[in-house]
Design a protein around this motif. Structure first.
Motif, PDB file in Angstrom:
ATOM      1  N   SER A   2      -6.580  -7.884   6.510  1.00 40.50           N
ATOM      2  CA  SER A   2      -5.433  -6.984   6.605  1.00 40.50           C
ATOM      3  C   SER A   2      -4.778  -7.098   7.978  1.00 40.50           C
ATOM      4  O   SER A   2      -5.380  -7.513   8.955  1.00 40.50           O
ATOM      5  CB  SER A   2      -5.877  -5.544   6.350  1.00 40.50           C
ATOM      6  OG  SER A   2      -6.780  -5.141   7.351  1.00 40.50           O
ATOM      7  N   ALA A   3      -3.513  -6.714   7.995  1.00 39.05           N
ATOM      8  CA  ALA A   3      -2.768  -6.766   9.244  1.00 39.05           C
ATOM      9  C   ALA A   3      -3.195  -5.620  10.155  1.00 39.05           C
ATOM     10  O   ALA A   3      -3.606  -4.558   9.697  1.00 39.05           O
ATOM     11  CB  ALA A   3      -1.273  -6.687   8.962  1.00 39.05           C
ATOM     12  N   LYS A   4      -3.080  -5.874  11.426  1.00 39.87           N
ATOM     13  CA  LYS A   4      -3.431  -4.896  12.442  1.00 39.87           C
ATOM     14  C   LYS A   4      -2.148  -4.467  13.144  1.00 39.87           C
ATOM     15  O   LYS A   4      -1.265  -5.286  13.378  1.00 39.87           O
ATOM     16  CB  LYS A   4      -4.389  -5.560  13.439  1.00 39.87           C
ATOM     17  CG  LYS A   4      -4.813  -4.691  14.580  1.00 39.87           C
ATOM     18  CD  LYS A   4      -5.779  -5.433  15.487  1.00 39.87           C
ATOM     19  CE  LYS A   4      -6.245  -4.523  16.591  1.00 39.87           C
ATOM     20  NZ  LYS A   4      -7.243  -5.141  17.428  1.00 39.87           N
ATOM     21  N   GLN A   5      -2.030  -3.209  13.474  1.00 41.30           N
ATOM     22  CA  GLN A   5      -0.880  -2.690  14.205  1.00 41.30           C
ATOM     23  C   GLN A   5      -1.234  -2.633  15.691  1.00 41.30           C
ATOM     24  O   GLN A   5      -2.275  -2.111  16.058  1.00 41.30           O
ATOM     25  CB  GLN A   5      -0.517  -1.276  13.728  1.00 41.30           C
ATOM     26  CG  GLN A   5      -0.069  -1.211  12.284  1.00 41.30           C
ATOM     27  CD  GLN A   5       1.319  -1.776  12.098  1.00 41.30           C
ATOM     28  OE1 GLN A   5       2.209  -1.522  12.893  1.00 41.30           O
ATOM     29  NE2 GLN A   5       1.490  -2.564  11.062  1.00 41.30           N
ATOM     30  N   ILE A   6      -0.362  -3.204  16.512  1.00 40.33           N
ATOM     31  CA  ILE A   6      -0.562  -3.124  17.950  1.00 40.33           C
ATOM     32  C   ILE A   6       0.727  -2.614  18.584  1.00 40.33           C
ATOM     33  O   ILE A   6       1.810  -2.789  18.034  1.00 40.33           O
ATOM     34  CB  ILE A   6      -0.967  -4.479  18.576  1.00 40.33           C
ATOM     35  CG1 ILE A   6       0.139  -5.526  18.402  1.00 40.33           C
ATOM     36  CG2 ILE A   6      -2.282  -4.969  18.016  1.00 40.33           C
ATOM     37  CD1 ILE A   6      -0.095  -6.803  19.191  1.00 40.33           C
ATOM     38  N   GLU A   7       0.581  -1.969  19.719  1.00 46.10           N
ATOM     39  CA  GLU A   7       1.753  -1.498  20.455  1.00 46.10           C
ATOM     40  C   GLU A   7       1.844  -2.286  21.746  1.00 46.10           C
ATOM     41  O   GLU A   7       0.849  -2.459  22.453  1.00 46.10           O
ATOM     42  CB  GLU A   7       1.679  -0.007  20.748  1.00 46.10           C
ATOM     43  CG  GLU A   7       2.985   0.525  21.299  1.00 46.10           C
ATOM     44  CD  GLU A   7       3.074   2.042  21.271  1.00 46.10           C
ATOM     45  OE1 GLU A   7       3.462   2.607  22.312  1.00 46.10           O
ATOM     46  OE2 GLU A   7       2.753   2.631  20.230  1.00 46.10           O
ATOM     47  N   VAL A   8       3.048  -2.780  22.022  1.00 38.45           N
ATOM     48  CA  VAL A   8       3.287  -3.587  23.219  1.00 38.45           C
ATOM     49  C   VAL A   8       4.522  -3.070  23.939  1.00 38.45           C
ATOM     50  O   VAL A   8       5.286  -2.281  23.385  1.00 38.45           O
ATOM     51  CB  VAL A   8       3.462  -5.079  22.858  1.00 38.45           C
ATOM     52  CG1 VAL A   8       2.209  -5.640  22.210  1.00 38.45           C
ATOM     53  CG2 VAL A   8       4.678  -5.283  21.961  1.00 38.45           C
ATOM     54  N   PRO A  21      -5.696  -9.821  12.734  1.00 37.75           N
ATOM     55  CA  PRO A  21      -6.580  -9.569  13.884  1.00 37.75           C
ATOM     56  C   PRO A  21      -6.863 -10.813  14.724  1.00 37.75           C
ATOM     57  O   PRO A  21      -6.906 -10.738  15.949  1.00 37.75           O
ATOM     58  CB  PRO A  21      -7.866  -9.039  13.233  1.00 37.75           C
ATOM     59  CG  PRO A  21      -7.409  -8.437  11.944  1.00 37.75           C
ATOM     60  CD  PRO A  21      -6.270  -9.303  11.475  1.00 37.75           C
ATOM     61  N   GLU A  22      -7.013 -11.964  14.082  1.00 33.22           N
ATOM     62  CA  GLU A  22      -7.313 -13.183  14.834  1.00 33.22           C
ATOM     63  C   GLU A  22      -6.104 -13.719  15.601  1.00 33.22           C
ATOM     64  O   GLU A  22      -6.244 -14.586  16.454  1.00 33.22           O
ATOM     65  CB  GLU A  22      -7.877 -14.281  13.907  1.00 33.22           C
ATOM     66  CG  GLU A  22      -6.925 -14.765  12.842  1.00 33.22           C
ATOM     67  CD  GLU A  22      -6.936 -13.938  11.559  1.00 33.22           C
ATOM     68  OE1 GLU A  22      -6.289 -14.391  10.603  1.00 33.22           O
ATOM     69  OE2 GLU A  22      -7.556 -12.864  11.510  1.00 33.22           O
ATOM     70  N   ALA A  23      -4.922 -13.197  15.317  1.00 34.36           N
ATOM     71  CA  ALA A  23      -3.705 -13.638  16.013  1.00 34.36           C
ATOM     72  C   ALA A  23      -3.304 -12.690  17.140  1.00 34.36           C
ATOM     73  O   ALA A  23      -2.323 -12.959  17.849  1.00 34.36           O
ATOM     74  CB  ALA A  23      -2.557 -13.761  15.014  1.00 34.36           C
ATOM     75  N   GLU A  24      -4.047 -11.614  17.337  1.00 32.90           N
ATOM     76  CA  GLU A  24      -3.650 -10.612  18.326  1.00 32.90           C
ATOM     77  C   GLU A  24      -3.552 -11.177  19.738  1.00 32.90           C
ATOM     78  O   GLU A  24      -2.573 -10.926  20.454  1.00 32.90           O
ATOM     79  CB  GLU A  24      -4.607  -9.420  18.315  1.00 32.90           C
ATOM     80  CG  GLU A  24      -4.195  -8.358  19.307  1.00 32.90           C
ATOM     81  CD  GLU A  24      -5.117  -7.141  19.339  1.00 32.90           C
ATOM     82  OE1 GLU A  24      -4.911  -6.291  20.232  1.00 32.90           O
ATOM     83  OE2 GLU A  24      -6.028  -7.039  18.503  1.00 32.90           O
ATOM     84  N   ALA A  25      -4.531 -11.937  20.163  1.00 31.29           N
ATOM     85  CA  ALA A  25      -4.516 -12.471  21.532  1.00 31.29           C
ATOM     86  C   ALA A  25      -3.296 -13.355  21.748  1.00 31.29           C
ATOM     87  O   ALA A  25      -2.619 -13.254  22.781  1.00 31.29           O
ATOM     88  CB  ALA A  25      -5.800 -13.240  21.817  1.00 31.29           C
TER      89      ALA A  25
END
Length: 105
Positions: A2-8, A21-25
């Motif tokens: 599943s997709a993860k939500q991040i705030e930038v 999740p594996e693409a977050e970095a």
């Protein structure tokens, strides 16, 4: 997965992004690059509108990408001479190690 939500933050503005999740970095690294390029564009020009700063930053990044793609096509993007020197040095070390093995009884 599943997709993860991040705030930038980009140029002081918060964005909520979705990614695997594996693409977050990688995404965070891209965000930092865009933020740095937008900050540079804003600070080095009289342009103040965020949309115009974004266009200047996009043009700078696109230019950089095109130069890199061109150098890859021409075989210039890789430090060929450095790779050759390293390979030569490694071969010398291997030859010396093999020589020591052949000398020992």
């Amino acid at each position: 997965m599943s997709a993860k939500q991040i705030e930038v933050q980009i140029l002081g503005q918060a964005y909520r992004l979705s990614c695997a999740p594996e693409a977050e970095a990688s995404l965070r690294e891209a965000v930092a690059r865009v933020d740095a390029e937008m900050t540079k564009a804003r600070d080095s020009s009289a342009v103040r509108g965020t949309d115009r700063v974004a266009v200047l930053a996009a043009l700078s990044l696109a230019s950089e990408l095109l130069k890199l793609q061109k150098s890859v096509r021409h075989g210039e993007a890789f430090p060929v001479e450095e790779i050759r020197r390293t390979m030569s040095h490694m071969n010398q070390q291997l030859d010396a190690a093999i020589g020591q093995l052949n000398v020992q009884p």
